[in-house]
Enzyme design. Structure first.
Site, mmCIF file in Angstrom:
data_model
loop_
_atom_site.group_PDB
_atom_site.id
_atom_site.type_symbol
_atom_site.label_atom_id
_atom_site.label_comp_id
_atom_site.label_asym_id
_atom_site.label_seq_id
_atom_site.Cartn_x
_atom_site.Cartn_y
_atom_site.Cartn_z
ATOM 1 N N GLU A 19 47.272 48.400 37.831
ATOM 2 C CA GLU A 19 46.641 47.342 38.624
ATOM 3 C C GLU A 19 45.192 47.178 38.178
ATOM 4 O OE1 GLU A 19 46.664 44.801 40.144
ATOM 5 O OE2 GLU A 19 46.731 44.971 42.327
ATOM 6 N N ASP A 20 44.659 45.970 38.313
ATOM 7 C CA ASP A 20 43.265 45.767 37.910
ATOM 8 C C ASP A 20 42.299 46.396 38.919
ATOM 9 O OD1 ASP A 20 43.915 43.880 39.856
ATOM 10 O OD2 ASP A 20 43.175 42.140 38.745
ATOM 11 N N ASP A 78 41.631 46.727 46.360
ATOM 12 C CA ASP A 78 40.601 46.163 47.238
ATOM 13 C C ASP A 78 40.974 46.529 48.682
ATOM 14 O OD1 ASP A 78 38.395 44.435 47.843
ATOM 15 O OD2 ASP A 78 39.771 42.778 48.163
ATOM 16 N N PHE A 96 32.078 40.592 44.413
ATOM 17 C CA PHE A 96 33.208 39.921 43.805
ATOM 18 C C PHE A 96 33.090 39.976 42.281
ATOM 19 C CE2 PHE A 96 36.206 36.724 42.494
ATOM 20 C CZ PHE A 96 37.296 37.091 43.271
ATOM 21 N N ARG A 138 38.928 35.269 33.362
ATOM 22 C CA ARG A 138 39.766 36.420 32.990
ATOM 23 C C ARG A 138 39.465 36.890 31.569
ATOM 24 N NH1 ARG A 138 43.794 36.994 36.892
ATOM 25 N NH2 ARG A 138 44.725 35.087 37.715
HETATM 26 P P1 IMP Z 1 44.225 44.038 47.629
HETATM 27 O O1 IMP Z 1 45.644 43.707 47.999
HETATM 28 O O2 IMP Z 1 43.254 43.499 48.626
HETATM 29 O O3 IMP Z 1 44.002 45.492 47.332
HETATM 30 O O4 IMP Z 1 43.870 43.197 46.382
HETATM 31 C C1 IMP Z 1 44.328 43.418 45.170
HETATM 32 C C2 IMP Z 1 44.205 42.157 44.328
HETATM 33 O O5 IMP Z 1 43.153 41.295 44.763
HETATM 34 C C3 IMP Z 1 43.866 42.541 42.943
HETATM 35 O O6 IMP Z 1 45.041 42.677 42.199
HETATM 36 C C4 IMP Z 1 43.031 41.390 42.446
HETATM 37 O O7 IMP Z 1 43.884 40.439 41.864
HETATM 38 C C5 IMP Z 1 42.421 40.789 43.669
HETATM 39 N N1 IMP Z 1 40.988 41.177 43.801
HETATM 40 C C6 IMP Z 1 40.437 42.064 44.641
HETATM 41 N N2 IMP Z 1 39.108 42.172 44.490
HETATM 42 C C7 IMP Z 1 38.798 41.314 43.510
HETATM 43 C C8 IMP Z 1 37.551 40.978 42.847
HETATM 44 O O8 IMP Z 1 36.458 41.493 43.122
HETATM 45 N N3 IMP Z 1 37.657 40.049 41.859
HETATM 46 C C9 IMP Z 1 38.826 39.463 41.495
HETATM 47 N N4 IMP Z 1 40.004 39.765 42.060
HETATM 48 C C10 IMP Z 1 39.987 40.687 43.060
HETATM 49 MG MG MG Z 2 45.935 41.279 41.106
#
Ligand code: IMP
Ligand code: MG
Length: 178
Positions: A97-98, A101, A150, A163
């Site tokens: 995963e990138d 969050d 962000f 990207r």
């Molecule tokens: P989560 O479900 O909130 O943990 O979010 C995960 C996904 O949200 C990641 O796979 C990202 O695609 C996106 N995401 C979360 N934070 C950022 C950020 O700072 N920049 C860009 N994408 C983000």
């Molecule tokens: Mg993502």
């Protein structure tokens, strides 16, 4: 494109070092386990590609697409956009995963893979933003803990832009507060 970045948080060279470290750890632990690597589209695409080149052992690759984001905000609901092609029953799975969050995406995927009978599941994430966590989920391999900003670049996007930046940068708030 670069003018929209407030500052570079992680340089290309730093990303390389983080990947080397994570790949060494994963190789030590998983080289004899024939894991299924699951890359979470679209953000983890570049990260996964660069990691795979460092994992010199037998593995399978599959892709999954989930979405929860609109702009810079999570919608709080995770949707499966494209499912895996592989059967995960009895498999060791490494999710790539990138960024973690809120944790909702990883929570959703881990639950899904468990329900389908995965033997064990590890999360490998380049970035972790623990300040925003909504569910109790931890990565097994984390490259870098980020501040609550962000971020874009190296796969991470804002409305499917940025990207292709080779580094990870903090997006100027003026870009999304327009
Ligand atoms: P989560 O479900 O909130 O943990 O979010 C995960 C996904 O949200 C990641 O796979 C990202 O695609 C996106 N995401 C979360 N934070 C950022 C950020 O700072 N920049 C860009 N994408 C983000
Ligand atoms: Mg993502």
């Amino acid at each position: 494109m670069n003018n929209d970045i407030e500052r570079v948080l992680i340089t290309q060279d730093q990303i390389k070092d983080l990947l080397d470290t994570m790949a060494t750890e994963i190789t030590t632990k998983y080289q004899d386990q024939f894991p299924l690597v699951v890359s979470v589209l679209t953000g983890a695409m570049i990260f996964t590609g660069d990691m795979l080149k460092r994992l010199n052992f037998k593995l399978n690759l599959d892709l999954v697409d989930v979405s929860s984001y609109a702009g810079t905000n999570t919608t709080g609901r995770v949707k499966l956009i494209q499912d895996l092609k592989s059967n995960v029953q009895g498999r060791t799975v490494i999710i790539m995963e990138d960024i973690i969050d809120t944790g909702l995406t990883m929570n959703f995927l881990v639950k899904l893979l468990k329900k389908r009978g995965a033997k064990n599941i590890a999360i490998c994430a380049l970035l972790d933003k623990p300040a925003r966590r909504q569910v109790d989920i931890k990565g097994d391999f984390i490259g870098f803990e980020t501040p609550d900003e962000f971020l874009v670049g190296y796969g991470l996007d804002y409305n499917n832009l940025y990207r292709n930046l080779p580094y990870i940068g903090i997006l100027k708030p003026t870009v999304y507060q327009k």
